[in-house]
Design an enzyme around this catalytic site. Structure first.
Site, PDB file in Angstrom:
ATOM      1  N   CYS A  14       0.818  -1.212   0.000  1.00 42.89           N
ATOM      2  CA  CYS A  14       0.000   0.000   0.000  1.00 42.89           C
ATOM      3  C   CYS A  14       0.863   1.279   0.000  1.00 42.89           C
ATOM      4  O   CYS A  14       1.501   1.577  -0.977  1.00 42.89           O
ATOM      5  CB  CYS A  14      -0.985  -0.049   1.164  1.00 42.89           C
ATOM      6  N   ARG A  40     -12.621   6.591  -0.597  1.00 43.25           N
ATOM      7  CA  ARG A  40     -11.648   5.624  -0.068  1.00 43.25           C
ATOM      8  C   ARG A  40     -11.987   4.231  -0.603  1.00 43.25           C
ATOM      9  O   ARG A  40     -13.159   3.853  -0.662  1.00 43.25           O
ATOM     10  CB  ARG A  40     -11.668   5.591   1.457  1.00 43.25           C
ATOM     11  N   HIS A  87      -3.420  -5.567   2.325  1.00 39.17           N
ATOM     12  CA  HIS A  87      -2.994  -5.689   3.731  1.00 39.17           C
ATOM     13  C   HIS A  87      -3.474  -7.024   4.280  1.00 39.17           C
ATOM     14  O   HIS A  87      -4.030  -7.839   3.547  1.00 39.17           O
ATOM     15  CB  HIS A  87      -3.662  -4.585   4.567  1.00 39.17           C
TER      16      HIS A  87
END
Ligand code: GLN
Length: 231
Positions: A91, A125, A187
């Site tokens: 990320c 997001r 993640h």
């Protein structure tokens, strides 16, 4: 046999258990008879030679906090990437390998420029579970980023999105792979539940074509279960 893992910015860039990727690699190496030394490298410290370098994710605030330092490390990072050293970047850590990150507040962070891609923040997001196909099998993870990453045509994505947003929620690409550098938005940590990807990275860092098998029954059951749940 000892191998060296450099953990870059362990205090600043380590979201959603990203450092668990290092624990996964260390354990999988140990089960194969290798001892791994983990060396933390922070702000103001030089990057020593390594078999694997790992960078985790971070919020915009943390990325700005290390921005001056990552530019000081840009030449070394670019040298290692283009020499073919093995790197895993998650990320924000992945974004740092590109040319710049234009954040959603309009400010632009010049980055390492080690690889030809850029990231632009968005108001939207991109959060949720993600599944994507790669040459090393399907990968399942969790993503949370506002940055949209656009790869140049000179480098390849790590995978193609099956579920989730990926690089930019537009072109169905996810992550990047260049020589032995792996970048991904996943993640989780991503490696424990994706043993095939973990072993691909271990093969690269050891410079071998195959590894002795280890018991991945639980890992593979978890992997299959999560993919069924998310797709
Ligand atoms: N701050 C970056 C973004 O929002 C990276 C986030 C992360 O590392 N999870 O895109």
């Amino acid at each position: 046999m000892a191998v060296k893992i450099v953990h870059l910015y362990p205090d600043e860039l380590n979201l959603y258990g990203d450092s668990g990727n290092i624990a996964c690699i260390v354990k999988r190496l140990y089960l194969r008879g290798y001892n791994a030394e983990v060396v933390n490298v922070g702000v103001g410290e030089n990057i020593p030679s390594f078999d694997l370098l790992f960078i985790g994710g971070g919020q915009d605030r943390e990325m700005m906090a290390i921005n001056k330092d990552i530019k000081r490390k840009a030449e070394a990072l670019s040298y290692y990437i283009h020499k073919g050293n093995t790197i895993l970047a998650i990320c924000g850590g992945y974004q740092l390998l590109g040319e710049y990150y234009k954040m959603s507040n309009g400010s632009v962070m010049e980055l390492t420029g080690a690889l030809p891609f850029f990231t632009e923040g968005s108001r939207h997001r991109m959060i949720g579970n993600t599944v994507f196909s790669t040459p090393f099998g399907n990968v399942v993870g969790f993503e949370n980023h506002s940055g949209k990453t656009y790869l140049s045509k000179d480098i390849a994505p790590l995978g193609r999105i099956i579920k989730g947003f990926g690089n930019n929620a537009e072109d169905k690409t996810e992550g990047v792979i260049f020589k032995n550098t792996f970048g991904t938005y996943a993640h989780g940590p991503v490696l424990p539940k994706n043993p095939s990807l973990a072993d691909e990275i271990i093969k690269r860092m050891l410079g071998v074509d195959s590894l002795i098998n280890i018991d991945d029954e639980l890992e593979n059951k978890c992997h299959r279960q999560l993919i069924l749940r998310y797709t």
